[in-house]
Design an enzyme around this catalytic site. Structure first.
Site, PDB file in Angstrom:
ATOM      1  N   HIS A   1     -37.153   7.562 -41.421  1.00  0.00           N
ATOM      2  CA  HIS A   1     -37.464   6.441 -40.526  1.00  0.00           C
ATOM      3  C   HIS A   1     -36.728   6.591 -39.188  1.00  0.00           C
ATOM      4  CE1 HIS A   1     -37.964   4.049 -44.494  1.00  0.00           C
ATOM      5  NE2 HIS A   1     -39.164   4.144 -43.982  1.00  0.00           N
TER       6      HIS A   1
ATOM      7  N   LYS B   1     -44.678  -7.533 -54.486  1.00  0.00           N
ATOM      8  CA  LYS B   1     -44.053  -6.216 -54.566  1.00  0.00           C
ATOM      9  C   LYS B   1     -42.587  -6.358 -54.978  1.00  0.00           C
ATOM     10  CE  LYS B   1     -44.156  -2.087 -51.720  1.00  0.00           C
ATOM     11  NZ  LYS B   1     -44.537  -1.490 -50.437  1.00  0.00           N
TER      12      LYS B   1
ATOM     13  N   ARG C   1     -45.946  12.429 -42.727  1.00  0.00           N
ATOM     14  CA  ARG C   1     -45.186  13.488 -43.392  1.00  0.00           C
ATOM     15  C   ARG C   1     -46.065  14.627 -43.847  1.00  0.00           C
ATOM     16  NH1 ARG C   1     -42.322   8.819 -46.734  1.00  0.00           N
ATOM     17  NH2 ARG C   1     -44.423   8.088 -46.380  1.00  0.00           N
TER      18      ARG C   1
ATOM     19  N   SER D   1     -38.482   6.749 -48.992  1.00  0.00           N
ATOM     20  CA  SER D   1     -37.721   5.696 -49.677  1.00  0.00           C
ATOM     21  C   SER D   1     -37.929   5.794 -51.187  1.00  0.00           C
ATOM     22  CB  SER D   1     -38.160   4.320 -49.180  1.00  0.00           C
ATOM     23  OG  SER D   1     -37.875   4.159 -47.822  1.00  0.00           O
TER      24      SER D   1
HETATM   25  P1  ADP Z   1     -44.700   1.551 -46.003  1.00  0.00           P
HETATM   26  O1  ADP Z   1     -44.493   0.891 -47.323  1.00  0.00           O
HETATM   27  O2  ADP Z   1     -45.408   0.693 -44.978  1.00  0.00           O
HETATM   28  O3  ADP Z   1     -45.235   2.980 -46.039  1.00  0.00           O
HETATM   29  P2  ADP Z   1     -42.138   2.759 -45.465  1.00  0.00           P
HETATM   30  O4  ADP Z   1     -40.852   2.061 -45.212  1.00  0.00           O
HETATM   31  O5  ADP Z   1     -42.226   3.612 -46.663  1.00  0.00           O
HETATM   32  O6  ADP Z   1     -43.225   1.628 -45.435  1.00  0.00           O
HETATM   33  O7  ADP Z   1     -42.521   3.672 -44.197  1.00  0.00           O
HETATM   34  C1  ADP Z   1     -42.644   3.150 -42.908  1.00  0.00           C
HETATM   35  C2  ADP Z   1     -43.142   4.246 -41.968  1.00  0.00           C
HETATM   36  O8  ADP Z   1     -42.187   5.299 -41.897  1.00  0.00           O
HETATM   37  C3  ADP Z   1     -44.460   4.897 -42.399  1.00  0.00           C
HETATM   38  O9  ADP Z   1     -45.238   5.171 -41.262  1.00  0.00           O
HETATM   39  C4  ADP Z   1     -44.007   6.196 -43.015  1.00  0.00           C
HETATM   40  O10 ADP Z   1     -45.006   7.175 -42.951  1.00  0.00           O
HETATM   41  C5  ADP Z   1     -42.833   6.530 -42.109  1.00  0.00           C
HETATM   42  N1  ADP Z   1     -41.923   7.479 -42.740  1.00  0.00           N
HETATM   43  C6  ADP Z   1     -41.189   7.286 -43.847  1.00  0.00           C
HETATM   44  N2  ADP Z   1     -40.478   8.400 -44.155  1.00  0.00           N
HETATM   45  C7  ADP Z   1     -40.770   9.314 -43.180  1.00  0.00           C
HETATM   46  C8  ADP Z   1     -40.368  10.687 -42.935  1.00  0.00           C
HETATM   47  N3  ADP Z   1     -39.549  11.339 -43.748  1.00  0.00           N
HETATM   48  N4  ADP Z   1     -40.894  11.285 -41.849  1.00  0.00           N
HETATM   49  C9  ADP Z   1     -41.749  10.639 -41.044  1.00  0.00           C
HETATM   50  N5  ADP Z   1     -42.180   9.371 -41.214  1.00  0.00           N
HETATM   51  C10 ADP Z   1     -41.692   8.723 -42.283  1.00  0.00           C
END
Ligand code: ADP
Length: 150
Positions: free
Chosen positions: A17, A41, A90, A127
């Site tokens: 993030h 959730k 990703r 995450s």
């Molecule tokens: P959601 O449940 O909306 O996917 P997340 O907190 O998992 O929420 O992710 C929020 C954003 O961060 C998403 O666009 C996700 O693709 C991006 N993201 C998470 N991890 C990475 C990473 N390692 N590299 C690039 N983008 C990431």
């Protein structure tokens, strides 16, 4: 003013993030880190903890605001007067998923989604993986910022 919303669960905030947020900072005048809350959730970290991770990490960055929201991301963007949604990609799976959401959001609202591709060496971080490692007592510290390390 170029304003973007970066929506996510941030359960917890990871270096994946922060990679996207830090690289998007020069592109926008303001980025709103928006924790989407969904009552059906189950989260590992409470809303207060997730808010704290984001607020502490970016407390010295004037271009960043941290908010929570429920409902549609495009409705939240409108309420904040933000014309862009920021997301990270990703892999191909993220692309397919985000494509449908981005197209739907644009049809609904005219709000553009802006995608940044994960930096080299960061695409493995999610995450979900961090939560799994925490549950099994493994070392997760290399995947998260200081504030998430206990
Ligand atoms: P959601 O449940 O909306 O996917 P997340 O907190 O998992 O929420 O992710 C929020 C954003 O961060 C998403 O666009 C996700 O693709 C991006 N993201 C998470 N991890 C990475 C990473 N390692 N590299 C690039 N983008 C990431």
């Amino acid at each position: 003013m170029r304003k973007a919303v970066f929506p996510g669960s941030f359960d917890p905030l990871t270096l994946g993030h922060t990679d996207i947020i830090d690289r998007a900072l020069p592109l926008f005048d303001e980025i709103i880190l928006a924790i989407g809350t969904n009552s059906s959730k189950k989260y590992m970290f409470s809303l207060e903890e997730r808010l704290g991770f984001l607020q502490k990490t970016y407390e010295k960055e004037p271009k960043i605001k941290v908010e929570t929201y429920t409902g549609l991301t495009v409705d939240f963007c409108k309420s904040q007067d933000a014309a862009f949604i920021l997301r990270g990609l990703r892999n191909g799976q993220d692309l397919e998923f985000e494509k449908a959401i981005g197209q739907t959001n644009f049809k609904m609202s005219g709000i553009e989604s802006i995608f940044l591709i994960a930096s080299s060496g960061k695409a493995h971080i999610s995450s979900t993986v961090v939560r799994d490692v925490i549950k099994h007592g493994g070392n997760y510290e290399f995947m998260v910022p200081d504030v998430v390390r206990k």
